[in-house]
Each structure stands twice: as structure tokens, then as C-alpha cells.
Design a protein around this motif. Structure first.
Motif, PDB file in Angstrom:
ATOM      1  N   THR A 177       0.846  -1.196   0.000  1.00  0.00           N
ATOM      2  CA  THR A 177       0.000   0.000   0.000  1.00  0.00           C
ATOM      3  C   THR A 177       0.881   1.247   0.000  1.00  0.00           C
ATOM      4  O   THR A 177       1.800   1.350   0.819  1.00  0.00           O
ATOM      5  CB  THR A 177      -0.908   0.009   1.245  1.00  0.00           C
ATOM      6  OG1 THR A 177      -1.649  -1.204   1.299  1.00  0.00           O
ATOM      7  CG2 THR A 177      -1.849   1.192   1.193  1.00  0.00           C
ATOM      8  N   PRO A 178       0.631   2.211  -0.872  1.00  0.00           N
ATOM      9  CA  PRO A 178       1.487   3.406  -0.935  1.00  0.00           C
ATOM     10  C   PRO A 178       1.435   4.210   0.368  1.00  0.00           C
ATOM     11  O   PRO A 178       0.427   4.231   1.070  1.00  0.00           O
ATOM     12  CB  PRO A 178       0.893   4.202  -2.097  1.00  0.00           C
ATOM     13  CG  PRO A 178       0.103   3.222  -2.887  1.00  0.00           C
ATOM     14  CD  PRO A 178      -0.409   2.222  -1.905  1.00  0.00           C
ATOM     15  N   PHE A 179       2.532   4.879   0.664  1.00  0.00           N
ATOM     16  CA  PHE A 179       2.574   5.798   1.801  1.00  0.00           C
ATOM     17  C   PHE A 179       2.090   7.170   1.348  1.00  0.00           C
ATOM     18  O   PHE A 179       2.261   7.560   0.193  1.00  0.00           O
ATOM     19  CB  PHE A 179       3.999   5.909   2.347  1.00  0.00           C
ATOM     20  CG  PHE A 179       4.485   4.680   3.048  1.00  0.00           C
ATOM     21  CD1 PHE A 179       4.204   4.478   4.395  1.00  0.00           C
ATOM     22  CD2 PHE A 179       5.207   3.707   2.373  1.00  0.00           C
ATOM     23  CE1 PHE A 179       4.642   3.329   5.049  1.00  0.00           C
ATOM     24  CE2 PHE A 179       5.653   2.563   3.019  1.00  0.00           C
ATOM     25  CZ  PHE A 179       5.370   2.367   4.366  1.00  0.00           C
ATOM     26  N   ASP A 180       1.504   7.905   2.290  1.00  0.00           N
ATOM     27  CA  ASP A 180       1.013   9.250   2.004  1.00  0.00           C
ATOM     28  C   ASP A 180       2.051  10.321   2.307  1.00  0.00           C
ATOM     29  O   ASP A 180       1.962  11.436   1.785  1.00  0.00           O
ATOM     30  CB  ASP A 180      -0.251   9.525   2.821  1.00  0.00           C
ATOM     31  CG  ASP A 180      -1.376   8.571   2.453  1.00  0.00           C
ATOM     32  OD1 ASP A 180      -1.790   8.563   1.281  1.00  0.00           O
ATOM     33  OD2 ASP A 180      -1.826   7.811   3.332  1.00  0.00           O
ATOM     34  N   ALA A 181       3.024  10.003   3.167  1.00  0.00           N
ATOM     35  CA  ALA A 181       4.074  10.962   3.517  1.00  0.00           C
ATOM     36  C   ALA A 181       5.226  10.213   4.167  1.00  0.00           C
ATOM     37  O   ALA A 181       5.062   9.095   4.671  1.00  0.00           O
ATOM     38  CB  ALA A 181       3.554  12.047   4.457  1.00  0.00           C
ATOM     39  N   VAL A 182       6.399  10.849   4.147  1.00  0.00           N
ATOM     40  CA  VAL A 182       7.603  10.262   4.738  1.00  0.00           C
ATOM     41  C   VAL A 182       8.258  11.291   5.646  1.00  0.00           C
ATOM     42  O   VAL A 182       8.421  12.460   5.264  1.00  0.00           O
ATOM     43  CB  VAL A 182       8.608   9.835   3.648  1.00  0.00           C
ATOM     44  CG1 VAL A 182       9.865   9.248   4.282  1.00  0.00           C
ATOM     45  CG2 VAL A 182       7.984   8.836   2.692  1.00  0.00           C
ATOM     46  N   VAL A 183       8.616  10.863   6.853  1.00  0.00           N
ATOM     47  CA  VAL A 183       9.455  11.663   7.744  1.00  0.00           C
ATOM     48  C   VAL A 183      10.844  11.051   7.670  1.00  0.00           C
ATOM     49  O   VAL A 183      11.053   9.910   8.102  1.00  0.00           O
ATOM     50  CB  VAL A 183       8.930  11.644   9.194  1.00  0.00           C
ATOM     51  CG1 VAL A 183       9.845  12.457  10.108  1.00  0.00           C
ATOM     52  CG2 VAL A 183       7.498  12.185   9.252  1.00  0.00           C
ATOM     53  N   LEU A 184      11.798  11.773   7.111  1.00  0.00           N
ATOM     54  CA  LEU A 184      13.083  11.204   6.722  1.00  0.00           C
ATOM     55  C   LEU A 184      14.248  11.923   7.380  1.00  0.00           C
ATOM     56  O   LEU A 184      14.466  13.116   7.161  1.00  0.00           O
ATOM     57  CB  LEU A 184      13.222  11.291   5.189  1.00  0.00           C
ATOM     58  CG  LEU A 184      14.532  10.851   4.569  1.00  0.00           C
ATOM     59  CD1 LEU A 184      14.759   9.354   4.768  1.00  0.00           C
ATOM     60  CD2 LEU A 184      14.546  11.199   3.077  1.00  0.00           C
ATOM     61  N   ASP A 185      15.009  11.190   8.188  1.00  0.00           N
ATOM     62  CA  ASP A 185      16.208  11.752   8.798  1.00  0.00           C
ATOM     63  C   ASP A 185      17.326  11.813   7.763  1.00  0.00           C
ATOM     64  O   ASP A 185      17.443  10.934   6.897  1.00  0.00           O
ATOM     65  CB  ASP A 185      16.642  10.886   9.986  1.00  0.00           C
ATOM     66  CG  ASP A 185      17.730  11.556  10.809  1.00  0.00           C
ATOM     67  OD1 ASP A 185      17.929  12.781  10.668  1.00  0.00           O
ATOM     68  OD2 ASP A 185      18.394  10.853  11.602  1.00  0.00           O
TER      69      ASP A 185
END
Length: 243
Positions: free
Chosen positions: A47-55
Motif C-alpha cells: 500500500t502506498p505511503f502518504d508521507a515520509v518523515v526522513l532523517d
């Protein structure tokens, strides 16, 4: 409910983000390194992600590499990048790679939640900014010039030959230039109104963005007719150049 990927190698921070994002009603998955993040975000992966929090600082592939590879795969999921120092150079490098927003560490949780919600709502904001005479029946904001159509709702630039997917930040920069079409837009205005940075920031990343946009909208990027440089000041977008 939005599906969010948190890419963070610090265990306590990853757990804290997951707990708080789930408390806000999001579905959350955690990746501890860049390679895993790219695998999870690969096109056609579950399932696709809606957003990414990326370090930014990750073992293996760093955050800059991750977001760059995503955009090369034509995955344009909104990315909120976490920068350890919040240096303007890192922020601009993240934007150049394809990130949509940034937040320096250490950060306050309410600010992160607000930034993430902002990314999730950005398309809605773009649509709401449409001028009535330009909004088609589909409800998306569009702007057409010289055989090109920018669809801000779908984040697409369409030409007779192909369709180019835009990142949120590319769309925001185009929207700002179009809103001020035929006027000179200073680099300071772009930094403050598009990227939310201070005027003393190195502006070379803006120039790099403009080079990229010219490849999208100009028939001959080496001799631009629409996105013109105003030496020493900034840029001017001209939808209908005078021959």
C-alpha cells in the motif's frame, strides 16, 4: 487515515514518533536505514505511503540519497526531511534532492505534526489557490502557456510530447513565479515565500531549481523565453514572450 513512513535510526526517537503519529490517527511504519526505506517506497510495493518523515543522517544511504532515488523512480510521495543541524546548506541540499519540507533537530513535537499535516494538505492548498477562470470542471488548478499545462492539483506539467510529474516544492516555486508573472521575483522572495528561509541563505540552490524547471518548460533551455534571469536580482516568468 494517512499512512506515514518514519525513517529514523535512533530507536528512542523512532518509537516516540511512531507513538505520537499513531495517537494522531496515522498508520505508521518505521525504517531504520536508507536501503530499507527505498525498498518500502519502491513503486508497486504494497500500500502506498502518504508521507515520509526522513532523517538525513542514516546508516548506509543518507536521507539525501534516499529522496533523490525516490524521485528518480518517479515516486513523488511528500517528504519531510529532518536535519541534524538545520544548516541552510543542508536544507537547500535536501530541497535540491527533491524533499518537500524540512525541520531541524531538536524539534518540538507540535511543530513536526503541523509540518506533516501541512504536507498532507498541500495539494488541497494548491487547488484552493486556483483562480476561478482557470479552474476546470475537474476542480484542479491549471495554468496553460505555449502548449504546456501545469496542473497544480495533480502536480503535473503536460506537453504535447509527455507528462512530467512535479514535486510539491517544484510546484510551489512555479506557482509563486506564475502568481507574479511578468514581474521580477527576487531570490529573497523565493527563499522567504517558497522555502521559508532567511535572506542571508546561499541562493545557488534556487539557481539549480531554475535550471531544472527550464528543462521542463523551455523549448530550448539554453535560450529561455519564459523563465528569464534578471541579473543580480532574481527571475521573471513570461508566459507570452514578445518575439
Amino acid at each position: 487515515m494517512s499512512r506515514v513512513l518514519v525513517v529514523e535510526d535512533e530507536t528512542h526517537l523512532a518509537k516516540g514518533l511512531r507513538f505520537n503519529l499513531e495517537a494522531e490517527g496515522h498508520s505508521v511504519e518505521v525504517a531504520r536505514d536508507g536501503e530499507t526505506a527505498v525498498q518500502l517506497l519502491s513503486n508497486g510495493s504494497r500500500t502506498p505511503f502518504d508521507a515520509v518523515v526522513l532523517d538525513v543522517m542514516l546508516p548506509g544511504k543518507d536521507g539525501f540519497t534516499v529522496v533523490r532515488e525516490l524521485r528518480e523512480m518517479r515516486n513523488f510521495v511528500p517528504v519531510l526531511m529532518l536535519t541534524a543541524r538545520g544548516r541552510p546548506e543542508d536544507v537547500l541540499k535536501g530541497f535540491a534532492a527533491g524533499a518537500d519540507d524540512y525541520l531541524p533537530k531538536p524539534f518540538e513535537l507540535p511543530i513536526l505534526l503541523a509540518r506533516l499535516q501541512g504536507l498532507l494538505r498541500r495539494r488541497e492548498w494548491l487547488i484552493q489557490s486556483a483562480t476561478p477562470e482557470q479552474a476546470p470542471a475537474s476542480g484542479y488548478e491549471t495554468f496553460s502557456f505555449d502548449g504546456r499545462t501545469i496542473d497544480f492539483g495533480k502536480l503535473e506539467l503536460r506537453t504535447d510530447e509527455n507528462t512530467i510529474q512535479l514535486t510539491l516544492m517544484e510546484a510551489e516555486l512555479l506557482r509563486h513565479l506564475i502568481a507574479n508573472r511578468n514581474k521580477v521575483v527576487s531570490r529573497k522572495s523565493i527563499l522567504e515565500n517558497v522555502w521559508g528561509l532567511h535572506e542571508d541563505t546561499d541562493t545557488r540552490a534556487i539557481d539549480n531549481f531554475v535550471v531544472r524547471l527550464r528543462k521542463y518548460i523551455e523549448r530550448n533551455p539554453a535560450k529561455p523565453q519564459h523563465l528569464l534571469t534578471v541579473r543580480g536580482v532574481g527571475y521573471r516568468f513570461v508566459p507570452e514572450p514578445v518575439d
